[in-house]
Design a protein around this motif. Structure first.
Motif, PDB file in Angstrom:
ATOM      1  N   ALA A  67       0.813  -1.218   0.000  1.00  0.00           N
ATOM      2  CA  ALA A  67       0.000   0.000   0.000  1.00  0.00           C
ATOM      3  C   ALA A  67       0.845   1.266   0.000  1.00  0.00           C
ATOM      4  CB  ALA A  67      -0.927   0.003   1.217  1.00  0.00           C
ATOM      5  N   GLY A  68       2.153   1.129   0.224  1.00  0.00           N
ATOM      6  CA  GLY A  68       3.031   2.289   0.189  1.00  0.00           C
ATOM      7  C   GLY A  68       3.524   2.773   1.536  1.00  0.00           C
ATOM      8  N   ILE A  69       3.344   1.975   2.581  1.00  0.00           N
ATOM      9  CA  ILE A  69       3.870   2.352   3.898  1.00  0.00           C
ATOM     10  C   ILE A  69       5.391   2.244   3.874  1.00  0.00           C
ATOM     11  CG2 ILE A  69       4.001   1.573   6.310  1.00  0.00           C
ATOM     12  CD1 ILE A  69       1.013   1.004   6.151  1.00  0.00           C
ATOM     13  N   ASN A  70       6.068   3.263   4.409  1.00  0.00           N
ATOM     14  CA  ASN A  70       7.529   3.340   4.319  1.00  0.00           C
ATOM     15  C   ASN A  70       8.244   2.333   5.205  1.00  0.00           C
ATOM     16  OD1 ASN A  70       6.194   6.173   4.343  1.00  0.00           O
ATOM     17  ND2 ASN A  70       8.012   6.498   3.075  1.00  0.00           N
ATOM     18  N   TRP A  71       7.846   2.292   6.474  1.00  0.00           N
ATOM     19  CA  TRP A  71       8.543   1.476   7.464  1.00  0.00           C
ATOM     20  C   TRP A  71       7.556   0.540   8.137  1.00  0.00           C
ATOM     21  CZ3 TRP A  71      11.064   6.073  10.580  1.00  0.00           C
ATOM     22  CH2 TRP A  71      11.942   6.768   9.740  1.00  0.00           C
ATOM     23  N   ILE A  72       8.035  -0.635   8.472  1.00  0.00           N
ATOM     24  CA  ILE A  72       7.236  -1.581   9.246  1.00  0.00           C
ATOM     25  C   ILE A  72       8.065  -2.020  10.444  1.00  0.00           C
ATOM     26  CG2 ILE A  72       6.107  -3.828   9.263  1.00  0.00           C
ATOM     27  CD1 ILE A  72       5.721  -3.352   6.168  1.00  0.00           C
ATOM     28  N   GLN A  73       7.592  -1.649  11.621  1.00  0.00           N
ATOM     29  CA  GLN A  73       8.302  -2.028  12.848  1.00  0.00           C
ATOM     30  C   GLN A  73       7.653  -3.290  13.413  1.00  0.00           C
ATOM     31  OE1 GLN A  73       8.518  -1.000  17.479  1.00  0.00           O
ATOM     32  NE2 GLN A  73       8.380   0.819  16.190  1.00  0.00           N
ATOM     33  N   ILE A  74       8.421  -4.359  13.465  1.00  0.00           N
ATOM     34  CA  ILE A  74       7.914  -5.623  14.000  1.00  0.00           C
ATOM     35  C   ILE A  74       8.104  -5.615  15.514  1.00  0.00           C
ATOM     36  CG2 ILE A  74       8.209  -8.121  13.991  1.00  0.00           C
ATOM     37  CD1 ILE A  74       8.869  -7.942  11.039  1.00  0.00           C
ATOM     38  N   ARG A  75       6.984  -5.610  16.197  1.00  0.00           N
ATOM     39  CA  ARG A  75       6.971  -5.435  17.659  1.00  0.00           C
ATOM     40  C   ARG A  75       6.176  -6.593  18.284  1.00  0.00           C
ATOM     41  NH1 ARG A  75       3.465  -2.919  21.320  1.00  0.00           N
ATOM     42  NH2 ARG A  75       4.464  -1.841  23.071  1.00  0.00           N
ATOM     43  N   GLU A  76       6.743  -7.785  18.174  1.00  0.00           N
ATOM     44  CA  GLU A  76       6.060  -8.980  18.660  1.00  0.00           C
ATOM     45  C   GLU A  76       6.779  -9.503  19.903  1.00  0.00           C
ATOM     46  OE1 GLU A  76       3.138  -9.834  17.435  1.00  0.00           O
ATOM     47  OE2 GLU A  76       3.406  -8.092  16.118  1.00  0.00           O
ATOM     48  N   LYS A  77       6.472  -8.927  21.035  1.00  0.00           N
ATOM     49  CA  LYS A  77       7.183  -9.228  22.269  1.00  0.00           C
ATOM     50  C   LYS A  77       6.911 -10.631  22.799  1.00  0.00           C
ATOM     51  CE  LYS A  77       7.414  -4.391  23.704  1.00  0.00           C
ATOM     52  NZ  LYS A  77       7.162  -3.411  24.791  1.00  0.00           N
ATOM     53  N   ASP A  78       5.812 -11.238  22.361  1.00  0.00           N
ATOM     54  CA  ASP A  78       5.472 -12.563  22.858  1.00  0.00           C
ATOM     55  C   ASP A  78       6.088 -13.696  22.044  1.00  0.00           C
ATOM     56  OD1 ASP A  78       3.944 -11.463  24.889  1.00  0.00           O
ATOM     57  OD2 ASP A  78       2.114 -11.458  23.680  1.00  0.00           O
ATOM     58  N   LEU A  79       6.704 -13.382  20.933  1.00  0.00           N
ATOM     59  CA  LEU A  79       7.329 -14.419  20.120  1.00  0.00           C
ATOM     60  C   LEU A  79       8.702 -14.783  20.672  1.00  0.00           C
ATOM     61  CD1 LEU A  79       6.679 -13.574  16.344  1.00  0.00           C
ATOM     62  CD2 LEU A  79       5.639 -15.361  17.732  1.00  0.00           C
ATOM     63  N   GLY A  80       9.040 -16.054  20.616  1.00  0.00           N
ATOM     64  CA  GLY A  80      10.381 -16.478  20.987  1.00  0.00           C
ATOM     65  C   GLY A  80      11.391 -15.969  19.977  1.00  0.00           C
ATOM     66  N   THR A  81      12.657 -16.039  20.343  1.00  0.00           N
ATOM     67  CA  THR A  81      13.706 -15.474  19.500  1.00  0.00           C
ATOM     68  C   THR A  81      13.731 -16.095  18.107  1.00  0.00           C
ATOM     69  OG1 THR A  81      15.066 -14.960  21.433  1.00  0.00           O
ATOM     70  CG2 THR A  81      16.191 -15.095  19.310  1.00  0.00           C
ATOM     71  N   ARG A  82      13.664 -17.402  18.017  1.00  0.00           N
ATOM     72  CA  ARG A  82      13.737 -18.053  16.706  1.00  0.00           C
ATOM     73  C   ARG A  82      12.538 -17.694  15.838  1.00  0.00           C
ATOM     74  NH1 ARG A  82      15.893 -24.229  17.991  1.00  0.00           N
ATOM     75  NH2 ARG A  82      17.908 -23.610  18.914  1.00  0.00           N
ATOM     76  N   ALA A  83      11.352 -17.716  16.432  1.00  0.00           N
ATOM     77  CA  ALA A  83      10.144 -17.392  15.680  1.00  0.00           C
ATOM     78  C   ALA A  83      10.158 -15.937  15.221  1.00  0.00           C
ATOM     79  CB  ALA A  83       8.911 -17.666  16.529  1.00  0.00           C
ATOM     80  N   LEU A  84      10.636 -15.047  16.086  1.00  0.00           N
ATOM     81  CA  LEU A  84      10.724 -13.638  15.732  1.00  0.00           C
ATOM     82  C   LEU A  84      11.705 -13.424  14.585  1.00  0.00           C
ATOM     83  CD1 LEU A  84      10.032 -10.681  16.239  1.00  0.00           C
ATOM     84  CD2 LEU A  84      11.808 -10.640  18.013  1.00  0.00           C
ATOM     85  N   ALA A  85      12.865 -14.058  14.677  1.00  0.00           N
ATOM     86  CA  ALA A  85      13.869 -13.922  13.619  1.00  0.00           C
ATOM     87  C   ALA A  85      13.333 -14.432  12.282  1.00  0.00           C
ATOM     88  CB  ALA A  85      15.145 -14.663  13.999  1.00  0.00           C
ATOM     89  N   GLU A  86      12.594 -15.542  12.319  1.00  0.00           N
ATOM     90  CA  GLU A  86      12.031 -16.086  11.084  1.00  0.00           C
ATOM     91  C   GLU A  86      10.983 -15.145  10.508  1.00  0.00           C
ATOM     92  OE1 GLU A  86      11.498 -19.121   8.055  1.00  0.00           O
ATOM     93  OE2 GLU A  86      13.113 -18.279   9.290  1.00  0.00           O
TER      94      GLU A  86
END
Length: 243
Positions: A67-86
């Motif tokens: 849609a043209g959004i410039n930045w996407i900040q991934i803020r998923e504090k409940d995800l484990g490290t491996r899942a977040l990295a993936e």
């Protein structure tokens, strides 16, 4: 004797690349993870995501980038490290052709391991100065550092420390920022924008109706969860914000 990074080492950062203004940042809020998502053969990312619940969020991220959004900040504090990295890795791969930048909230280790464009630091994260020092020593001038600030003083400190941009808020009332006290308002936003040399994005209760008052107050853009995540027409929202 202490000094600013600029005084001791020269300018530690390069200016942000020219962005389509206003800068729009979608901050993921995790609610999409709660929605069931059944991948289909026609879905280009279904092969990678399978039946993982993060598929719904990845789909929302892709829609926002398209849609043209410039930045996407991934803020998923409940995800484990491996899942977040993936998730970060998949988001970067799926949105690469759109030009959207993927930023990771708080987790510098995940941002680096997954190839994100930058990290966004909160009040309890690593200090911006520490990350800026690493960036200089590593020669990673393209890596972006953002910081959340809730006062003029904190905004000035982030600027001097080497942050590339600031989120300031909450500007308006919002449940997700209730813990930070009463809304700051447009006048305080204006004061922060005048106090620093780097882009300020307004956050907290931003809607398509009040976003333009933030731009009038000096904000370079806005950051939001619900504005983008809960909209049935993200492209329409983006168009309205850029009118």
């Amino acid at each position: 004797m202490s000094c600013s990074p600029e005084a001791c080492c020269g300018n530690p950062r390069t200016p942000l690349p020219r962005e389509r203004k206003p800068i729009l940042c979608y901050v993921t809020g995790g609610r999409a993870l709660e929605r069931a998502c059944a991948p289909s053969p026609s879905d280009p990312i279904s092969e990678n995501c399978g039946t993982d619940p993060t598929h719904a969020l990845l789909e929302t991220i892709c829609n926002a980038a398209a849609a043209g959004i410039n930045w996407i900040q991934i803020r998923e504090k409940d995800l484990g490290t491996r899942a977040l990295a993936e998730l970060v890795r998949l988001a970067g791969a799926a949105t690469r052709e759109t030009g959207a930048r993927i930023l990771v909230n708080d987790r510098l280790d995940v941002a680096l391991a997954a190839g994100a464009a930058g990290v966004h630091l909160g009040e309890t994260s690593l200090r911006a100065e520490t990350v800026a020092e690493w960036r200089r020593s590593a020669g990673r001038v393209e890596f972006r550092i953002g910081a959340s600030c809730h006062s003029v003083e904190a905004a000035r400190e982030a600027d001097v420390a080497g942050a590339d941009y600031i989120f300031f808020g909450p500007v308006f009332a919002t449940p997700s920022k209730a813990g930070f006290g009463e809304p700051q308002g447009i006048e305080r936003l204006r004061e922060v924008c005048r106090a620093v040399r780097i882009p300020v994005l307004a956050i907290g209760g931003v809607t398509a109706e009040n976003a333009h008052s933030c731009f009038a107050g000096g904000a370079a853009g806005v950051a939001a969860i619900r504005l983008f995540q809960e909209s049935e027409d993200v492209s329409g929202v983006v168009k309205r914000l850029r009118e």
